[in-house]
Write an enzyme that holds these catalytic residues in place. Sequence first.
Site, PDB file in Angstrom:
ATOM      1  N   HIS A   1       0.857  -1.186   0.000  1.00  0.00           N
ATOM      2  CA  HIS A   1       0.000   0.000   0.000  1.00  0.00           C
ATOM      3  C   HIS A   1       0.895   1.239   0.000  1.00  0.00           C
ATOM      4  CE1 HIS A   1      -2.765   2.962   1.772  1.00  0.00           C
ATOM      5  NE2 HIS A   1      -3.762   2.166   1.425  1.00  0.00           N
TER       6      HIS A   1
ATOM      7  N   ASP B   1       3.427  -4.098   8.289  1.00  0.00           N
ATOM      8  CA  ASP B   1       2.193  -3.338   8.097  1.00  0.00           C
ATOM      9  C   ASP B   1       1.064  -4.332   8.361  1.00  0.00           C
ATOM     10  OD1 ASP B   1      -0.096  -2.220   7.131  1.00  0.00           O
ATOM     11  OD2 ASP B   1       0.732  -1.593   5.206  1.00  0.00           O
TER      12      ASP B   1
ATOM     13  N   GLN C   1      -4.108  -5.072   7.205  1.00  0.00           N
ATOM     14  CA  GLN C   1      -5.056  -6.078   6.706  1.00  0.00           C
ATOM     15  C   GLN C   1      -4.880  -7.416   7.420  1.00  0.00           C
ATOM     16  OE1 GLN C   1      -7.454  -5.260   4.749  1.00  0.00           O
ATOM     17  NE2 GLN C   1      -6.746  -3.356   3.790  1.00  0.00           N
TER      18      GLN C   1
ATOM     19  N   CYS D   1      -4.725   1.888  -3.892  1.00  0.00           N
ATOM     20  CA  CYS D   1      -3.540   2.530  -3.274  1.00  0.00           C
ATOM     21  C   CYS D   1      -2.269   1.705  -3.432  1.00  0.00           C
ATOM     22  CB  CYS D   1      -3.746   2.839  -1.791  1.00  0.00           C
ATOM     23  SG  CYS D   1      -5.050   4.010  -1.485  1.00  0.00           S
TER      24      CYS D   1
HETATM   25  C1  LIG Z   1      -2.049  -2.817   3.821  1.00  0.00           C
HETATM   26  C2  LIG Z   1      -2.459  -1.431   4.188  1.00  0.00           C
HETATM   27  N1  LIG Z   1      -1.570  -0.641   4.774  1.00  0.00           N
HETATM   28  C3  LIG Z   1      -1.869   0.616   5.168  1.00  0.00           C
HETATM   29  C4  LIG Z   1      -3.117   1.121   4.952  1.00  0.00           C
HETATM   30  C5  LIG Z   1      -3.426   2.510   5.390  1.00  0.00           C
HETATM   31  O1  LIG Z   1      -4.414   2.498   6.358  1.00  0.00           O
HETATM   32  P1  LIG Z   1      -5.068   3.876   6.852  1.00  0.00           P
HETATM   33  O2  LIG Z   1      -5.726   4.476   5.647  1.00  0.00           O
HETATM   34  O3  LIG Z   1      -6.034   3.469   7.887  1.00  0.00           O
HETATM   35  O4  LIG Z   1      -3.948   4.702   7.343  1.00  0.00           O
HETATM   36  C6  LIG Z   1      -4.085   0.344   4.316  1.00  0.00           C
HETATM   37  C7  LIG Z   1      -5.430   0.887   4.024  1.00  0.00           C
HETATM   38  O5  LIG Z   1      -6.172   0.390   3.228  1.00  0.00           O
HETATM   39  C8  LIG Z   1      -3.752  -0.974   3.943  1.00  0.00           C
HETATM   40  O6  LIG Z   1      -4.631  -1.776   3.356  1.00  0.00           O
END
Ligand SMILES: Cc1ncc(COP(=O)(O)O)c(C=O)c1O
Length: 406
Positions: free
Chosen positions: A118, A195, A198, A359
């Site tokens: 992401h 991260d 998910q 994203c």
């Molecule tokens: C794998 C992953 N990392 C980071 C994020 C960012 O999350 P947030 O928008 O809550 O900061 C997302 C959001 O969809 C995500 O799917």
Amino acid sequence: MIDVQAIRRDFPMFAAHPELVYFDNGATTLKPQCVIDAVTGFYTGHTSNVHRGDYAIAAMNDRLYDGARDSFARLLNCLPEEIAFTHNATASLNQIAWGLSHDFLKRGDVILTTEAEHASNLLPWFRLSHDYGIEIRYIPVDEQANIRLDAFKEAMRPEVKAVAVAMVTNVLGSVQPIKEMAEIAHANGALMIADGAQAVPHMKVDVRDLDLDFLAFSAHKMCGPDGVGILYGKKDLMEQMSPIFLGGDMNARFQKSLTYELKHTPLKFESGTPNIEGVIGAAKACDYIMNIGLDEIHEYERKLRAVFLEKMSKLDNIVIYNPDNEYGPIDFNAKDVFSQDAAGYLASRNIAVRSGNHCAKILHEVIGTDSTIRASLYFYNTEEEVEMCVRACADISLENAIGIFF
Ligand SMILES: Cc1ncc(COP(=O)(O)O)c(C=O)c1O
């Protein structure tokens, strides 16, 4: 055993929209009444700031806010002081990246990541490359974005100082071998950053067992309110790492002579008035999903996804990009139909999904297309909903998708 019908009664959105099939859980999740009550209760019954007031309501909010760390510490099997609250997973990842550049890395050091990440787990690292001469390298992944350990070992050179990957990728649901990767990273003197946006909402994540150095995720993807991120870090690393933001509450003292001292972790990472009601609601969400059971949630979703995949695989008009992954969303397109048009058609049948690049804007290097439809499930979804979605997908055609606009 998940009693899905009982669970659905906890979520007012289902009563408000009985016709809606909500398959956009990768973007955000619905909220149970207990979380909504915790947030509104703060406004209607016990509003105050935290860590500042000398009266009973303020003391109660201090207990609720700081007590939220206990819930997350139980969820992750860590110490409460290893949990800092931020604004979202993005803020947590930015803190980690900036903090590493400030306190741990030097020009020429290498960060390993993947092309399936992401934006929130890429752009903060890109900036380190531009601003501090840190090099970013990509661990090769297979066509469904899975990291193979031999490829990872190959990429793990002495100049690698940190590895930053999603435990579960947000488009293809690739579950990475994080525990083994952490072992390899540590044997080579590198930090392991996960991260968990998910992953944490969907499966048991034990940071001690996985031996993670840092972990980032958001409350809103696990039934909690928006605007709350969780930053986990091993205590000694959190003590060593500098906060991005400086200001009220996080400092111990400062003088006219420009000197200042910060509070200990985790408070030094929480400058200014935090999202108090959000954190209190996030703790409720954390307790709520722990009460259902993360292993139960994981197993329920795995089975539901298998049913979904089996039915979707039979549709001639559908191409699936992650048929071999066992977990996470189903990522697909309808042949010859632009993903956003197809998602619009699904919306006309009350199916809520997301289309586009999600994203993950360099994932197209791996899957060969930069626009797909993502149907992402959670533990409150049902087989009936899967069937409704599959029936609607079977009907996607260029004529139908464009027809909804006329
Ligand atoms: C794998 C992953 N990392 C980071 C994020 C960012 O999350 P947030 O928008 O809550 O900061 C997302 C959001 O969809 C995500 O799917």
